[in-house]
Design a protein around this motif. Structure first.
Motif, PDB file in Angstrom:
ATOM      1  N   ASP A   1      -0.468  16.880  18.909  1.00  0.00           N
ATOM      2  CA  ASP A   1      -0.483  16.736  20.366  1.00  0.00           C
ATOM      3  C   ASP A   1      -1.737  15.969  20.777  1.00  0.00           C
ATOM      4  OD1 ASP A   1      -2.594  18.582  20.325  1.00  0.00           O
ATOM      5  OD2 ASP A   1      -1.479  20.170  21.343  1.00  0.00           O
ATOM      6  N   ALA A   2      -1.923  15.785  22.083  1.00  0.00           N
ATOM      7  CA  ALA A   2      -3.044  14.996  22.603  1.00  0.00           C
ATOM      8  C   ALA A   2      -4.400  15.609  22.270  1.00  0.00           C
ATOM      9  CB  ALA A   2      -2.895  14.823  24.120  1.00  0.00           C
TER      10      ALA A   2
ATOM     11  N   ARG B   1      -3.955  18.931  17.859  1.00  0.00           N
ATOM     12  CA  ARG B   1      -3.389  20.118  17.203  1.00  0.00           C
ATOM     13  C   ARG B   1      -2.097  19.749  16.487  1.00  0.00           C
ATOM     14  NH1 ARG B   1      -2.969  24.111  22.146  1.00  0.00           N
ATOM     15  NH2 ARG B   1      -1.945  22.211  22.856  1.00  0.00           N
ATOM     16  N   LEU B   2      -1.829  20.460  15.399  1.00  0.00           N
ATOM     17  CA  LEU B   2      -0.674  20.236  14.542  1.00  0.00           C
ATOM     18  C   LEU B   2       0.480  21.140  14.962  1.00  0.00           C
ATOM     19  CD1 LEU B   2       0.510  19.048  11.840  1.00  0.00           C
ATOM     20  CD2 LEU B   2      -0.575  21.002  10.705  1.00  0.00           C
ATOM     21  N   ALA B   3       1.677  20.572  15.035  1.00  0.00           N
ATOM     22  CA  ALA B   3       2.868  21.381  15.315  1.00  0.00           C
ATOM     23  C   ALA B   3       3.247  22.145  14.040  1.00  0.00           C
ATOM     24  CB  ALA B   3       4.034  20.489  15.740  1.00  0.00           C
ATOM     25  N   CYS B   4       3.376  23.464  14.180  1.00  0.00           N
ATOM     26  CA  CYS B   4       3.844  24.317  13.091  1.00  0.00           C
ATOM     27  C   CYS B   4       4.927  25.225  13.651  1.00  0.00           C
ATOM     28  CB  CYS B   4       2.704  25.178  12.534  1.00  0.00           C
ATOM     29  SG  CYS B   4       1.439  24.239  11.662  1.00  0.00           S
ATOM     30  N   VAL B   5       5.641  25.886  12.772  1.00  0.00           N
ATOM     31  CA  VAL B   5       6.613  26.878  13.213  1.00  0.00           C
ATOM     32  C   VAL B   5       6.217  28.225  12.631  1.00  0.00           C
ATOM     33  CG1 VAL B   5       8.588  25.392  13.700  1.00  0.00           C
ATOM     34  CG2 VAL B   5       8.218  26.169  11.375  1.00  0.00           C
TER      35      VAL B   5
ATOM     36  N   GLU C   1       6.201  11.284  15.117  1.00  0.00           N
ATOM     37  CA  GLU C   1       5.828  11.017  16.506  1.00  0.00           C
ATOM     38  C   GLU C   1       6.728  11.847  17.418  1.00  0.00           C
ATOM     39  OE1 GLU C   1       5.724   7.303  19.686  1.00  0.00           O
ATOM     40  OE2 GLU C   1       6.779   7.060  17.779  1.00  0.00           O
ATOM     41  N   VAL C   2       6.112  12.622  18.318  1.00  0.00           N
ATOM     42  CA  VAL C   2       6.878  13.403  19.281  1.00  0.00           C
ATOM     43  C   VAL C   2       7.328  12.465  20.390  1.00  0.00           C
ATOM     44  CG1 VAL C   2       6.843  15.314  20.933  1.00  0.00           C
ATOM     45  CG2 VAL C   2       5.605  15.522  18.752  1.00  0.00           C
TER      46      VAL C   2
ATOM     47  N   VAL D   1       4.301  26.543  17.380  1.00  0.00           N
ATOM     48  CA  VAL D   1       2.898  26.859  17.663  1.00  0.00           C
ATOM     49  C   VAL D   1       2.076  25.613  17.354  1.00  0.00           C
ATOM     50  CG1 VAL D   1       3.068  29.348  17.272  1.00  0.00           C
ATOM     51  CG2 VAL D   1       2.520  27.857  15.357  1.00  0.00           C
ATOM     52  N   TRP D   2       1.072  25.380  18.182  1.00  0.00           N
ATOM     53  CA  TRP D   2       0.169  24.243  17.982  1.00  0.00           C
ATOM     54  C   TRP D   2      -1.161  24.802  17.523  1.00  0.00           C
ATOM     55  CZ3 TRP D   2       1.938  19.344  18.331  1.00  0.00           C
ATOM     56  CH2 TRP D   2       3.126  19.126  19.037  1.00  0.00           C
TER      57      TRP D   2
END
Length: 150
Positions: A28-29, A32-36, A106-107, A123-124
């Protein structure tokens, strides 16, 4: 795909089913890393979004589909940065060898309608925290590869 780097300790006499997979690193900006966070009733654990290829899907197609199903985010695979395999037993006890391609993703948009895996929550987190918390060593290693690229 020939995987040279393997994580996990094989159990003697156990045959691990090869399972082609793709996982994504999206940020994200705030960096932070996107995780589940996955909770199937035995205590939550953290994974990178992604999963198995279906049929003749490419890694990038599987990544986009799995990312949406697990997070509700529409993503595009940008660059493949690493590959490794992870030996483990799935929640149902089935032994698999996740043969993974790891991608920068890329989101593109939040699309809550894509999310269909109720036991997964987006979760970020800071990449450094992900190194400590990710369930699979191969996932943590892929984050370390990204961090070292600087």
């Amino acid at each position: 795909m020939t995987i040279r780097l393997k994580f996990g300790t094989p159990e003697p006499g156990v045959a691990y089913e090869p399972r082609p997979t793709a996982f994504g690193l999206a940020f994200d900006a705030q960096g932070r890393l996107a995780c589940v966070e996955v909770d199937r009733g035995e205590g939550p654990y953290l994974d990178l979004p992604g999963g198995a290829l279906d049929g003749d899907e490419s890694e990038s197609e599987a990544l986009a589909r799995e990312f949406g199903e697990e997070t509700g985010l529409r993503v595009r695979a940008v660059a493949r940065i690493a590959e490794a395999s992870q030996l483990f037993r799935k929640t149902d006890g089935h032994p698999v060898d996740n043969q993974a391609g790891f991608w920068i993703a890329e989101v593109l948009a939040a699309e809550p309608g894509l999310k269909c895996e109720d036991d997964h929550a987006l979760v970020w987190i800071r990449p450094e925290e992900a190194l400590r918390r990710l369930r699979h060593e191969a996932h943590a290693w892929a984050v370390a590869v990204w961090l070292r690229r600087g």
